[in-house]
Design a protein around this motif. Structure first.
Motif, PDB file in Angstrom:
ATOM      1  N   HIS A  82     -24.857  -4.184 -29.427  1.00 34.04           N
ATOM      2  CA  HIS A  82     -25.759  -5.317 -29.308  1.00 34.04           C
ATOM      3  C   HIS A  82     -27.138  -4.754 -29.056  1.00 34.04           C
ATOM      4  O   HIS A  82     -27.302  -3.821 -28.283  1.00 34.04           O
ATOM      5  CB  HIS A  82     -25.324  -6.222 -28.159  1.00 34.04           C
TER       6      HIS A  82
ATOM      7  N   TYR B 289     -21.645  -9.216 -29.778  1.00 33.94           N
ATOM      8  CA  TYR B 289     -21.042  -8.547 -30.907  1.00 33.94           C
ATOM      9  C   TYR B 289     -21.234  -9.242 -32.253  1.00 33.94           C
ATOM     10  O   TYR B 289     -20.893  -8.662 -33.273  1.00 33.94           O
ATOM     11  CB  TYR B 289     -19.538  -8.388 -30.665  1.00 33.94           C
ATOM     12  N   LYS B 290     -21.718 -10.450 -32.241  1.00 34.46           N
ATOM     13  CA  LYS B 290     -21.792 -11.228 -33.484  1.00 34.46           C
ATOM     14  C   LYS B 290     -23.201 -11.724 -33.754  1.00 34.46           C
ATOM     15  O   LYS B 290     -23.921 -12.091 -32.837  1.00 34.46           O
ATOM     16  CB  LYS B 290     -20.823 -12.402 -33.412  1.00 34.46           C
TER      17      LYS B 290
ATOM     18  N   GLU C  20     -19.738  -9.349 -37.389  1.00 28.04           N
ATOM     19  CA  GLU C  20     -19.696  -8.439 -36.247  1.00 28.04           C
ATOM     20  C   GLU C  20     -20.399  -7.146 -36.635  1.00 28.04           C
ATOM     21  O   GLU C  20     -20.389  -6.753 -37.805  1.00 28.04           O
ATOM     22  CB  GLU C  20     -18.252  -8.115 -35.861  1.00 28.04           C
TER      23      GLU C  20
ATOM     24  N   VAL D  77     -18.773  -1.511 -30.818  1.00 31.94           N
ATOM     25  CA  VAL D  77     -19.574  -2.666 -31.134  1.00 31.94           C
ATOM     26  C   VAL D  77     -20.889  -2.547 -30.393  1.00 31.94           C
ATOM     27  O   VAL D  77     -20.940  -2.142 -29.244  1.00 31.94           O
ATOM     28  CB  VAL D  77     -18.827  -3.964 -30.750  1.00 31.94           C
TER      29      VAL D  77
ATOM     30  N   TYR E 272     -21.218  -2.894 -35.318  1.00 31.35           N
ATOM     31  CA  TYR E 272     -20.777  -1.773 -34.506  1.00 31.35           C
ATOM     32  C   TYR E 272     -21.799  -0.648 -34.647  1.00 31.35           C
ATOM     33  O   TYR E 272     -22.671  -0.690 -35.509  1.00 31.35           O
ATOM     34  CB  TYR E 272     -19.378  -1.311 -34.909  1.00 31.35           C
TER      35      TYR E 272
END
Length: 107
Positions: free
Chosen positions: A9, A50-51, A68, A7, A70
């Motif tokens: 960011h 992550y979202k 989400e 994941v 990745y």
């Protein structure tokens, strides 16, 4: 999600820099989370590491996409976990916030 997918960011880094004091860093994080960033895909709002929420058009229709992400081969990709809401569905969800908050308070 398979373990091989990491994941990602956009502000993620492996080390915490001492360049900013913690209070300053927290304020920057809060500002980043609350204001949208316009991209070629739409307006993006980070919920956490992550979202994301993205307001975008797809096939000529407007959607609010909560998803989400990745990383694979150095690229940010949307994961399978997520939902796209039409504006009417988004407004209905927002109208339920008081009831949802009351249900949360019961637990």
């Amino acid at each position: 999600m398979p373990r091989s997918k990491k994941v990602l960011h956009s502000d993620c880094s492996d080390s915490h820099s001492n360049e900013q004091p913690p209070a300053k860093r927290a304020k920057t994080e809060k500002q980043r989370l609350s204001s949208g960033v316009k991209t070629e895909d739409g307006t993006v709002f980070d919920l956490d590491r992550y979202k994301r929420v993205t307001v975008r058009e797809f096939k000529g229709k407007l959607y609010i996409d909560i998803r989400e992400f990745y990383e694979q081969n150095g690229k940010q990709l949307p994961g399978k976990k997520g939902i796209s809401l039409q504006p009417e569905q988004w407004r209905k969800l927002l109208s339920m916030t008081d009831d949802i908050n009351a249900a949360l308070a019961e637990h």
